[in-house]
Motif scaffolding. Sequence first.
Motif, PDB file in Angstrom:
ATOM      1  N   HIS A  33      16.418  47.299  85.389  1.00 46.10           N
ATOM      2  CA  HIS A  33      17.345  46.814  86.352  1.00 46.10           C
ATOM      3  C   HIS A  33      18.193  45.973  85.772  1.00 46.10           C
ATOM      4  O   HIS A  33      19.517  45.758  86.157  1.00 46.10           O
ATOM      5  CB  HIS A  33      16.449  46.315  87.593  1.00 46.10           C
ATOM      6  CG  HIS A  33      17.408  45.418  88.508  1.00 46.10           C
ATOM      7  ND1 HIS A  33      17.851  46.294  89.578  1.00 46.10           N
ATOM      8  CD2 HIS A  33      17.585  44.178  88.694  1.00 46.10           C
ATOM      9  CE1 HIS A  33      18.568  45.277  90.526  1.00 46.10           C
ATOM     10  NE2 HIS A  33      18.283  44.127  89.815  1.00 46.10           N
ATOM     11  N   TRP A  34      18.096  44.793  85.014  1.00 44.22           N
ATOM     12  CA  TRP A  34      18.530  43.756  84.414  1.00 44.22           C
ATOM     13  C   TRP A  34      19.601  44.529  83.424  1.00 44.22           C
ATOM     14  O   TRP A  34      20.755  44.106  83.345  1.00 44.22           O
ATOM     15  CB  TRP A  34      17.701  43.015  83.735  1.00 44.22           C
ATOM     16  CG  TRP A  34      16.965  42.163  84.412  1.00 44.22           C
ATOM     17  CD1 TRP A  34      17.143  41.750  85.841  1.00 44.22           C
ATOM     18  CD2 TRP A  34      15.762  41.291  84.128  1.00 44.22           C
ATOM     19  NE1 TRP A  34      16.029  40.898  86.394  1.00 44.22           N
ATOM     20  CE2 TRP A  34      15.162  40.795  85.328  1.00 44.22           C
ATOM     21  CE3 TRP A  34      14.851  41.279  83.056  1.00 44.22           C
ATOM     22  CZ2 TRP A  34      14.144  39.949  85.213  1.00 44.22           C
ATOM     23  CZ3 TRP A  34      13.845  40.663  82.991  1.00 44.22           C
ATOM     24  CH2 TRP A  34      13.246  40.209  84.144  1.00 44.22           C
ATOM     25  N   LEU A  35      19.107  45.572  82.805  1.00 46.80           N
ATOM     26  CA  LEU A  35      20.203  46.128  81.514  1.00 46.80           C
ATOM     27  C   LEU A  35      21.152  46.739  82.367  1.00 46.80           C
ATOM     28  O   LEU A  35      22.321  46.781  82.014  1.00 46.80           O
ATOM     29  CB  LEU A  35      19.372  47.225  80.822  1.00 46.80           C
ATOM     30  CG  LEU A  35      20.234  47.928  79.640  1.00 46.80           C
ATOM     31  CD1 LEU A  35      20.691  46.812  78.683  1.00 46.80           C
ATOM     32  CD2 LEU A  35      19.222  48.690  78.851  1.00 46.80           C
ATOM     33  N   ARG A  36      20.718  47.746  83.299  1.00 44.77           N
ATOM     34  CA  ARG A  36      21.894  48.318  84.157  1.00 44.77           C
ATOM     35  C   ARG A  36      22.814  47.355  84.784  1.00 44.77           C
ATOM     36  O   ARG A  36      24.155  47.740  84.750  1.00 44.77           O
ATOM     37  CB  ARG A  36      21.398  49.080  85.329  1.00 44.77           C
ATOM     38  CG  ARG A  36      20.625  50.436  84.808  1.00 44.77           C
ATOM     39  CD  ARG A  36      20.498  51.449  86.162  1.00 44.77           C
ATOM     40  NE  ARG A  36      19.574  50.857  87.113  1.00 44.77           N
ATOM     41  CZ  ARG A  36      18.410  50.601  87.266  1.00 44.77           C
ATOM     42  NH1 ARG A  36      17.644  51.541  86.432  1.00 44.77           N
ATOM     43  NH2 ARG A  36      17.770  50.278  88.159  1.00 44.77           N
ATOM     44  N   GLY A  37      22.398  46.361  85.300  1.00 45.18           N
ATOM     45  CA  GLY A  37      23.367  45.189  85.702  1.00 45.18           C
ATOM     46  C   GLY A  37      24.327  44.744  84.634  1.00 45.18           C
ATOM     47  O   GLY A  37      25.374  44.412  84.934  1.00 45.18           O
ATOM     48  N   SER A  38      23.735  44.242  83.753  1.00 44.86           N
ATOM     49  CA  SER A  38      24.730  43.743  82.537  1.00 44.86           C
ATOM     50  C   SER A  38      25.606  44.848  82.071  1.00 44.86           C
ATOM     51  O   SER A  38      26.715  44.514  81.541  1.00 44.86           O
ATOM     52  CB  SER A  38      23.604  43.326  81.147  1.00 44.86           C
ATOM     53  OG  SER A  38      22.820  42.406  81.522  1.00 44.86           O
ATOM     54  N   MET A  39      25.289  46.291  81.960  1.00 46.53           N
ATOM     55  CA  MET A  39      26.176  47.109  81.689  1.00 46.53           C
ATOM     56  C   MET A  39      27.248  47.328  82.480  1.00 46.53           C
ATOM     57  O   MET A  39      28.138  47.317  82.131  1.00 46.53           O
ATOM     58  CB  MET A  39      25.294  48.767  81.456  1.00 46.53           C
ATOM     59  CG  MET A  39      24.458  48.684  80.261  1.00 46.53           C
ATOM     60  SD  MET A  39      23.402  49.987  80.082  1.00 46.53           S
ATOM     61  CE  MET A  39      24.623  51.472  80.034  1.00 46.53           C
ATOM     62  N   GLN A  40      26.973  47.213  83.914  1.00 47.92           N
ATOM     63  CA  GLN A  40      27.779  47.535  84.911  1.00 47.92           C
ATOM     64  C   GLN A  40      28.959  46.231  84.652  1.00 47.92           C
ATOM     65  O   GLN A  40      30.000  46.492  85.077  1.00 47.92           O
ATOM     66  CB  GLN A  40      27.220  47.722  86.164  1.00 47.92           C
ATOM     67  CG  GLN A  40      26.532  48.955  86.683  1.00 47.92           C
ATOM     68  CD  GLN A  40      25.774  49.082  87.523  1.00 47.92           C
ATOM     69  OE1 GLN A  40      25.449  48.184  88.423  1.00 47.92           O
ATOM     70  NE2 GLN A  40      25.295  50.310  87.956  1.00 47.92           N
ATOM     71  N   ALA A  41      28.432  45.154  84.767  1.00 57.68           N
ATOM     72  CA  ALA A  41      29.179  43.919  84.566  1.00 57.68           C
ATOM     73  C   ALA A  41      30.109  43.852  83.080  1.00 57.68           C
ATOM     74  O   ALA A  41      31.181  43.438  83.451  1.00 57.68           O
ATOM     75  CB  ALA A  41      28.312  42.755  84.301  1.00 57.68           C
ATOM     76  N   CYS A  42      29.939  44.867  82.027  1.00 54.99           N
ATOM     77  CA  CYS A  42      30.685  44.759  81.185  1.00 54.99           C
ATOM     78  C   CYS A  42      31.383  46.030  81.287  1.00 54.99           C
ATOM     79  O   CYS A  42      32.369  46.497  80.467  1.00 54.99           O
ATOM     80  CB  CYS A  42      30.081  45.063  80.077  1.00 54.99           C
ATOM     81  SG  CYS A  42      28.975  43.339  79.431  1.00 54.99           S
ATOM     82  N   GLY A  43      31.461  46.722  82.349  1.00 46.76           N
ATOM     83  CA  GLY A  43      32.171  47.847  82.644  1.00 46.76           C
ATOM     84  C   GLY A  43      31.870  49.441  81.936  1.00 46.76           C
ATOM     85  O   GLY A  43      32.507  50.159  81.915  1.00 46.76           O
ATOM     86  N   ILE A  44      30.382  49.246  81.345  1.00 39.56           N
ATOM     87  CA  ILE A  44      29.825  50.370  80.634  1.00 39.56           C
ATOM     88  C   ILE A  44      29.306  51.557  81.802  1.00 39.56           C
ATOM     89  O   ILE A  44      28.710  50.714  82.605  1.00 39.56           O
ATOM     90  CB  ILE A  44      28.804  49.833  79.718  1.00 39.56           C
ATOM     91  CG1 ILE A  44      29.471  48.964  78.602  1.00 39.56           C
ATOM     92  CG2 ILE A  44      28.014  51.136  79.071  1.00 39.56           C
ATOM     93  CD1 ILE A  44      28.562  48.357  77.759  1.00 39.56           C
ATOM     94  N   THR A  45      29.498  52.319  81.459  1.00 42.07           N
ATOM     95  CA  THR A  45      28.861  53.807  82.612  1.00 42.07           C
ATOM     96  C   THR A  45      27.426  53.497  82.306  1.00 42.07           C
ATOM     97  O   THR A  45      27.004  53.835  81.300  1.00 42.07           O
ATOM     98  CB  THR A  45      29.639  54.935  82.619  1.00 42.07           C
ATOM     99  OG1 THR A  45      30.967  54.783  82.717  1.00 42.07           O
ATOM    100  CG2 THR A  45      28.921  55.720  83.458  1.00 42.07           C
ATOM    101  N   THR A  46      26.495  53.291  83.287  1.00 36.74           N
ATOM    102  CA  THR A  46      25.106  53.521  83.397  1.00 36.74           C
ATOM    103  C   THR A  46      24.694  54.874  83.136  1.00 36.74           C
ATOM    104  O   THR A  46      25.271  55.543  84.302  1.00 36.74           O
ATOM    105  CB  THR A  46      24.443  52.689  84.209  1.00 36.74           C
ATOM    106  OG1 THR A  46      24.749  53.180  85.457  1.00 36.74           O
ATOM    107  CG2 THR A  46      24.663  51.230  84.103  1.00 36.74           C
ATOM    108  N   PRO A  47      23.794  55.580  82.433  1.00 32.23           N
ATOM    109  CA  PRO A  47      23.359  56.784  82.537  1.00 32.23           C
ATOM    110  C   PRO A  47      22.272  57.280  83.677  1.00 32.23           C
ATOM    111  O   PRO A  47      21.790  56.240  84.337  1.00 32.23           O
ATOM    112  CB  PRO A  47      22.750  56.835  80.942  1.00 32.23           C
ATOM    113  CG  PRO A  47      22.229  55.781  80.650  1.00 32.23           C
ATOM    114  CD  PRO A  47      23.233  54.582  81.307  1.00 32.23           C
TER     115      PRO A  47
END
Length: 69
Positions: free
Chosen positions: A17-31
């Motif tokens: 959950h934390w990793l997905r949130g960090s990825m989304q905040a950086c504009g990285i598409t979550t798999p």
Amino acid sequence: MRRTTSLAWLNIVLRRHWLRGSMQACGITTPGRRRPIVEENERLLAVLLSEGLSNDQLARVLRISRKTA
């Protein structure tokens, strides 16, 4: 489910959950597909609620605003 198994699962899901949130905040598409993520988040919330966490505690654990919790 044994408590240790439940806690291990909770740790894994929280980290995702934390990793997905960090990825989304950086504009990285979550798999992954949206449906499994929603179901996983619902299960995570149910476990945390069953443990008796308050809204403030939920907000801190999920790293969301208190209003969202």
